[in-house]
Write a protein that holds these residues in place. Structure first.
Motif, PDB file in Angstrom:
ATOM      1  N   VAL A  84       0.832  -1.202   0.000  1.00  0.00           N
ATOM      2  CA  VAL A  84       0.000   0.000   0.000  1.00  0.00           C
ATOM      3  C   VAL A  84       0.867   1.253   0.000  1.00  0.00           C
ATOM      4  O   VAL A  84       0.631   2.202  -0.772  1.00  0.00           O
ATOM      5  CB  VAL A  84      -0.938  -0.009   1.219  1.00  0.00           C
ATOM      6  CG1 VAL A  84      -1.705   1.304   1.313  1.00  0.00           C
ATOM      7  CG2 VAL A  84      -1.892  -1.190   1.152  1.00  0.00           C
ATOM      8  N   VAL A  85       1.902   1.287   0.861  1.00  0.00           N
ATOM      9  CA  VAL A  85       2.734   2.489   0.986  1.00  0.00           C
ATOM     10  C   VAL A  85       3.527   2.736  -0.284  1.00  0.00           C
ATOM     11  O   VAL A  85       3.494   3.844  -0.855  1.00  0.00           O
ATOM     12  CB  VAL A  85       3.660   2.349   2.203  1.00  0.00           C
ATOM     13  CG1 VAL A  85       4.702   3.478   2.204  1.00  0.00           C
ATOM     14  CG2 VAL A  85       2.859   2.378   3.491  1.00  0.00           C
ATOM     15  N   TYR A  86       4.239   1.711  -0.765  1.00  0.00           N
ATOM     16  CA  TYR A  86       5.071   1.923  -1.949  1.00  0.00           C
ATOM     17  C   TYR A  86       4.217   2.105  -3.204  1.00  0.00           C
ATOM     18  O   TYR A  86       4.564   2.916  -4.081  1.00  0.00           O
ATOM     19  CB  TYR A  86       6.043   0.755  -2.123  1.00  0.00           C
ATOM     20  CG  TYR A  86       7.154   0.756  -1.099  1.00  0.00           C
ATOM     21  CD1 TYR A  86       8.061   1.808  -1.024  1.00  0.00           C
ATOM     22  CD2 TYR A  86       7.297  -0.287  -0.199  1.00  0.00           C
ATOM     23  CE1 TYR A  86       9.071   1.817  -0.078  1.00  0.00           C
ATOM     24  CE2 TYR A  86       8.307  -0.291   0.747  1.00  0.00           C
ATOM     25  CZ  TYR A  86       9.187   0.769   0.803  1.00  0.00           C
ATOM     26  OH  TYR A  86      10.191   0.778   1.745  1.00  0.00           O
ATOM     27  N   ALA A 136      12.326   4.293  -7.098  1.00  0.00           N
ATOM     28  CA  ALA A 136      12.711   3.900  -5.740  1.00  0.00           C
ATOM     29  C   ALA A 136      11.579   3.153  -5.046  1.00  0.00           C
ATOM     30  O   ALA A 136      11.823   2.229  -4.254  1.00  0.00           O
ATOM     31  CB  ALA A 136      13.108   5.129  -4.936  1.00  0.00           C
ATOM     32  N   SER A 137      10.340   3.537  -5.317  1.00  0.00           N
ATOM     33  CA  SER A 137       9.201   2.836  -4.716  1.00  0.00           C
ATOM     34  C   SER A 137       9.109   1.409  -5.240  1.00  0.00           C
ATOM     35  O   SER A 137       8.860   0.464  -4.475  1.00  0.00           O
ATOM     36  CB  SER A 137       7.904   3.584  -5.014  1.00  0.00           C
ATOM     37  OG  SER A 137       7.921   4.880  -4.453  1.00  0.00           O
ATOM     38  N   LEU A 138       9.321   1.238  -6.533  1.00  0.00           N
ATOM     39  CA  LEU A 138       9.278  -0.100  -7.108  1.00  0.00           C
ATOM     40  C   LEU A 138      10.394  -0.969  -6.546  1.00  0.00           C
ATOM     41  O   LEU A 138      10.161  -2.113  -6.125  1.00  0.00           O
ATOM     42  CB  LEU A 138       9.393   0.000  -8.630  1.00  0.00           C
ATOM     43  CG  LEU A 138       9.345  -1.306  -9.420  1.00  0.00           C
ATOM     44  CD1 LEU A 138       8.058  -2.064  -9.129  1.00  0.00           C
ATOM     45  CD2 LEU A 138       9.471  -1.016 -10.916  1.00  0.00           C
ATOM     46  N   ALA A 154      12.241  -8.865   0.048  1.00  0.00           N
ATOM     47  CA  ALA A 154      13.414  -9.739   0.133  1.00  0.00           C
ATOM     48  C   ALA A 154      13.949  -9.802   1.558  1.00  0.00           C
ATOM     49  O   ALA A 154      14.309 -10.869   2.060  1.00  0.00           O
ATOM     50  CB  ALA A 154      14.500  -9.249  -0.828  1.00  0.00           C
ATOM     51  N   HIS A 155      13.998  -8.658   2.236  1.00  0.00           N
ATOM     52  CA  HIS A 155      14.484  -8.647   3.611  1.00  0.00           C
ATOM     53  C   HIS A 155      13.485  -9.308   4.558  1.00  0.00           C
ATOM     54  O   HIS A 155      13.874  -9.932   5.545  1.00  0.00           O
ATOM     55  CB  HIS A 155      14.773  -7.212   4.038  1.00  0.00           C
ATOM     56  CG  HIS A 155      16.099  -6.724   3.573  1.00  0.00           C
ATOM     57  ND1 HIS A 155      17.209  -6.672   4.374  1.00  0.00           N
ATOM     58  CD2 HIS A 155      16.511  -6.284   2.353  1.00  0.00           C
ATOM     59  CE1 HIS A 155      18.244  -6.215   3.696  1.00  0.00           C
ATOM     60  NE2 HIS A 155      17.838  -5.970   2.457  1.00  0.00           N
ATOM     61  N   HIS A 156      12.208  -9.177   4.248  1.00  0.00           N
ATOM     62  CA  HIS A 156      11.190  -9.843   5.071  1.00  0.00           C
ATOM     63  C   HIS A 156      11.373 -11.360   5.014  1.00  0.00           C
ATOM     64  O   HIS A 156      11.286 -12.048   6.035  1.00  0.00           O
ATOM     65  CB  HIS A 156       9.803  -9.455   4.577  1.00  0.00           C
ATOM     66  CG  HIS A 156       8.685 -10.117   5.337  1.00  0.00           C
ATOM     67  ND1 HIS A 156       8.187  -9.594   6.502  1.00  0.00           N
ATOM     68  CD2 HIS A 156       7.989 -11.256   5.095  1.00  0.00           C
ATOM     69  CE1 HIS A 156       7.223 -10.380   6.957  1.00  0.00           C
ATOM     70  NE2 HIS A 156       7.086 -11.396   6.106  1.00  0.00           N
ATOM     71  N   GLU A 157      11.666 -11.876   3.813  1.00  0.00           N
ATOM     72  CA  GLU A 157      11.822 -13.318   3.663  1.00  0.00           C
ATOM     73  C   GLU A 157      13.135 -13.816   4.249  1.00  0.00           C
ATOM     74  O   GLU A 157      13.186 -14.883   4.855  1.00  0.00           O
ATOM     75  CB  GLU A 157      11.751 -13.688   2.172  1.00  0.00           C
ATOM     76  CG  GLU A 157      10.378 -13.416   1.558  1.00  0.00           C
ATOM     77  CD  GLU A 157      10.389 -13.579   0.048  1.00  0.00           C
ATOM     78  OE1 GLU A 157      11.480 -13.882  -0.492  1.00  0.00           O
ATOM     79  OE2 GLU A 157       9.333 -13.394  -0.587  1.00  0.00           O
ATOM     80  N   SER A 158      14.218 -13.016   4.091  1.00  0.00           N
ATOM     81  CA  SER A 158      15.524 -13.486   4.559  1.00  0.00           C
ATOM     82  C   SER A 158      15.716 -13.328   6.054  1.00  0.00           C
ATOM     83  O   SER A 158      16.459 -14.086   6.670  1.00  0.00           O
ATOM     84  CB  SER A 158      16.641 -12.739   3.813  1.00  0.00           C
ATOM     85  OG  SER A 158      16.568 -11.347   4.074  1.00  0.00           O
ATOM     86  N   ALA A 166      10.723  -7.447  -8.845  1.00  0.00           N
ATOM     87  CA  ALA A 166      10.457  -6.031  -8.593  1.00  0.00           C
ATOM     88  C   ALA A 166      11.755  -5.234  -8.502  1.00  0.00           C
ATOM     89  O   ALA A 166      11.856  -4.120  -9.042  1.00  0.00           O
ATOM     90  CB  ALA A 166       9.643  -5.872  -7.303  1.00  0.00           C
ATOM     91  N   MET A 167      12.754  -5.784  -7.836  1.00  0.00           N
ATOM     92  CA  MET A 167      14.036  -5.090  -7.735  1.00  0.00           C
ATOM     93  C   MET A 167      14.700  -4.979  -9.094  1.00  0.00           C
ATOM     94  O   MET A 167      15.282  -3.940  -9.439  1.00  0.00           O
ATOM     95  CB  MET A 167      14.938  -5.811  -6.735  1.00  0.00           C
ATOM     96  CG  MET A 167      14.407  -5.802  -5.309  1.00  0.00           C
ATOM     97  SD  MET A 167      15.375  -6.807  -4.166  1.00  0.00           S
ATOM     98  CE  MET A 167      16.892  -5.865  -4.083  1.00  0.00           C
ATOM     99  N   ARG A 168      14.621  -6.025  -9.895  1.00  0.00           N
ATOM    100  CA  ARG A 168      15.210  -5.961 -11.239  1.00  0.00           C
ATOM    101  C   ARG A 168      14.472  -4.953 -12.113  1.00  0.00           C
ATOM    102  O   ARG A 168      15.102  -4.223 -12.896  1.00  0.00           O
ATOM    103  CB  ARG A 168      15.176  -7.349 -11.890  1.00  0.00           C
ATOM    104  CG  ARG A 168      16.259  -8.299 -11.366  1.00  0.00           C
ATOM    105  CD  ARG A 168      16.154  -9.658 -11.998  1.00  0.00           C
ATOM    106  NE  ARG A 168      15.035 -10.410 -11.434  1.00  0.00           N
ATOM    107  CZ  ARG A 168      14.461 -11.453 -12.027  1.00  0.00           C
ATOM    108  NH1 ARG A 168      14.873 -11.856 -13.216  1.00  0.00           N
ATOM    109  NH2 ARG A 168      13.477 -12.089 -11.439  1.00  0.00           N
TER     110      ARG A 168
END
Length: 677
Positions: free
Chosen positions: A30-32, A92-94, A102-106, A473-475
């Motif tokens: 929602v935020v991004y 930057a939002s994307l 990614a950080h949530h999963e790792s 998304a990062m790519r």
């Protein structure tokens, strides 16, 4: 204008949602997503405003100080920077959405909890600065932007280096705001009206204008990263999350450039020639020192932050040239230099954001920002490697990418120095041009070092050897600025034509004649007769030469597979270890010895074991930033001394407190009486 204000209000609403529901699993989407949508609306509005022309959009809100109100205005200059800020916000939002996932999963939990409510506020603050049309609203928005970015830096407070970076950042931000406050105070002294329209109508006297120039270079320059006020930038920018670092280096520094342009070209009236001379001097020093700083860094994000210092120096050089030519009443060449500055503003926001995204991808995949613990990532992260290569080539000003066009246009303005009558300026511009050429060459070496150590060779750590490609998304967040780096390098003329209303607003001229528009893919500055640039032709030529080279190699070379022992820096064995490769420090040693030994007092320390000792040899490098010795440390001691003395004020009696208040009132009345004369 109402759409821009509504989008900024929406960013505040998104921040409230992020704060209220930051523990919910879908709140980052929602935020991004909401932030990217608001930024897309503002960027589209600004592009249409530039393409369609028309009157400036103005709005007066009944908020702020009672007798001032809030004046909002979006002219052509604001529209250019609204595109820069919000295009950066979209990418930057994307990237940030994928980075958070990614950080949530790792890590088994969200790492962006503190970031979510602050991220849209940061973008809202930058947009508010760009549409502010009075000093109070401008300074309030500026301070809001600074505080939001400071809190974003503090979001990684568990890192032991973050508190130091945040403390230095807030000190330098306060210093910059104080300088801007004094500058606007001087501008409004004669008439007491803080609106930009009133300031623009009452040009200050020569002495007051000189003071404003110095204060603006100090205030906005400290935020942009001008040497020697850059000391906070390489500490604070890397401390933030990677997508926030991209906004701070690629976008927030451009808001500081906007402040310089707004005051020096718009509010101060006709410039004096020495304004440009001083500005160019600061820019040349910043460009050379910034790239030398970058060459000695092993931390990827700190290297990129120092590279921002170098690119800001190039932009400030272009602004100085534009001021010089405007003062010399050669508006066409002034427009050429200012067009180079605006083009480099856009270009740097793209390739620097791309490179910070690539650094974030490497950090996500390996858990390290240390170049000496990377290597071989081109095999493990092929998409990131290709996109990072585009960013590295663009920032090194290689054709046919966008970095080359900006540098080429800037050198076209430098080559017009003979049009000036002041011999001192001709000499200075020649020296500045040589400094810029040196900085450009060193930037190429810097990013060959970065890319070669990080992506080529063999993995220097187990984490690098086990790295995997980041998420889609990062790519995609990296791919958007990478594509724009290519497109704007091949077809820069439409973008420069989009800038023309801003150029005519500031210097009352356009930089190009009809040749630039006939055909639209041909770039030909009026002030440089005979010189032109066609990115499309250059791209075709480079592609054809590459095909011919590849076919020639395949035709002439043998297709037989041959095996040989790789060279390992003198290591004689069937399987050279990864530690025998060149490190980042050894790669930069020749340049460090040529420049750093005198400028930074850099010293190499080699720990060479005696024969028979199986320990590996170790190379360590020590160096000193002159700005710390000359500026930061004396100021720190002075602030500490003043704080110790001021600490006594909290232990005074009530009688002494009343006495101090009475004396302060007397001093204030005297100041008012003097200024009213």
């Amino acid at each position: 204008m109402g759409l821009v204000v509504s989008a900024i209000v929406f960013l505040f609403a998104v921040a409230v949602v992020g704060a209220a529901a930051r523990r919910l699993p879908q709140v980052s989407t929602v935020v991004y997503g909401g932030t990217a949508s608001a930024c897309a609306l503002i960027a589209l509005w600004a592009a249409l405003r530039l393409a369609g022309g028309g009157p400036d959009a103005t709005l007066v809100l009944p908020v702020g100080l009672p007798w001032i109100q809030a004046h909002l205005r979006a002219d052509a200059l604001s529209a250019v920077f609204l595109i820069v800020v919000n295009l950066g916000g979209i990418t930057a939002s994307l990237f940030g959405w994928g980075y958070e996932r990614a950080h949530h999963e790792s890590h088994g939990g969200s790492q962006d909890g503190p970031v979510l409510p602050l991220y849209p506020l940061f973008l809202a603050g930058m947009n508010m600065v760009l549409i502010a049309a009075d000093a109070f609203t401008f300074l309030l928005s500026w301070e809001f932007m600074s505080l939001a970015s400071w809190l974003l830096v503090l979001s990684t407070h568990r890192d032991p280096e973050t508190p130091k970076a945040a403390r230095l950042y807030i000190i330098m931000a306060s210093f910059g705001t104080a300088c801007l406050l004094l500058a606007f105070g001087v501008l409004a002294t004669a008439h007491g009206d803080y609106s930009f329209a009133a300031i623009r109508a009452h040009a200050p006297a020569a002495g007051a204008a000189a003071l404003v120039v110095v204060l603006i270079l100090l205030g906005a320059g400290s935020k942009a990263g001008l040497v020697p006020l850059h000391v906070w930038l390489p500490l604070a920018h890397p401390a933030a999350p990677s997508h926030v670092s991209a906004l701070m280096s690629g976008v927030m520094t451009k808001v500081a450039v906007y402040a310089m342009i707004r005051v020096l070209f718009d509010l101060l009236g006709e410039p004096e020639w020495w304004w440009g001379g001083v500005t160019m001097g600061f820019g040349a020093l910043t460009a050379v020192m910034g790239v030398l700083y970058a060459l000695m860094q092993d931390d990827v994000k700190r290297l990129l932050a120092y590279s921002t210092v170098e690119n800001i120096g190039a932009i400030v050089i272009a602004l100085g040239l534009a001021l010089v030519f405007k003062a010399a009443h050669t508006p066409v060449i002034a427009a050429l230099a200012l067009a180079a500055a605006l083009l480099h503003v856009v270009n740097h926001s793209l390739f620097k954001s791309l490179l910070f995204f690539a650094a974030g991808a490497m950090l996500t995949a390996t858990g390290s920002r240390d170049l000496n613990r990377l290597g071989g990532l081109i095999h493990r992260m092929p998409t990131t490697a290709v996109l990072a290569l585009i960013g590295a080539a663009a920032i090194s000003a290689l054709p046919p990418l966008n970095g080359f066009v900006g540098e080429w246009l800037l050198f076209q303005a430098i080559l017009n120095a003979p049009a000036l009558s002041e011999w001192s300026l001709k000499i200075e511009i020649a020296v500045v041009g040589a400094a810029l050429a040196l900085a450009t060459a060193l930037a190429g070496a810097c990013f060959v070092r970065l890319y070669g150590i990080a992506f080529l060779g063999r993995p220097r750590s187990r984490a690098a050897g086990e790295a995997v490609e980041v998420g889609r998304a990062m790519r995609l967040g990296m791919a958007v600025p990478a594509v724009l780096c290519v497109v704007l390098g091949v077809l820069p003329t439409p973008l420069i034509r989009l800038f023309e209303p801003a150029l005519r607003l500031l210097v009352e001229a356009g930089p190009f004649d009809g040749r630039a528009y006939q055909p639209w893919f041909w770039l030909a500055p009026t002030s440089a007769i005979g010189n032109s640039y066609n990115g499309l032709i250059m791209l075709v030529v480079i592609a054809l030469l590459s095909v011919v080279l590849v076919l020639g190699i395949h035709r002439k070379a043998s297709d037989r597979v041959r095996w040989s022992i790789p060279w390992g820096c003198g290591f004689d064995g069937p399987d050279p270890a990864a530690v025998t490769q060149y490190t980042a420090s050894s790669f930069g040693q020749p340049i460090r010895r040529a420049f750093g030994s005198t400028v930074f007092r850099a010293r190499d320390h080699v720990d060479m074991p005696v024969p028979g000792d199986t320990r590996p040899a170790r190379l360590s490098v020590t160096w000193t930033d002159p700005a710390w010795v000359v500026v930061v440390e004396p100021l720190s001691r002075a602030v500490g001394w003043l704080a110790e003395k001021a600490n006594r004020l909290q232990f005074l009696t009530i009688r002494r407190y009343l006495t101090l208040m009475f004396l302060a009132l007397v001093v204030l009345l005297v100041m008012v009486a003097v200024t009213q004369r």
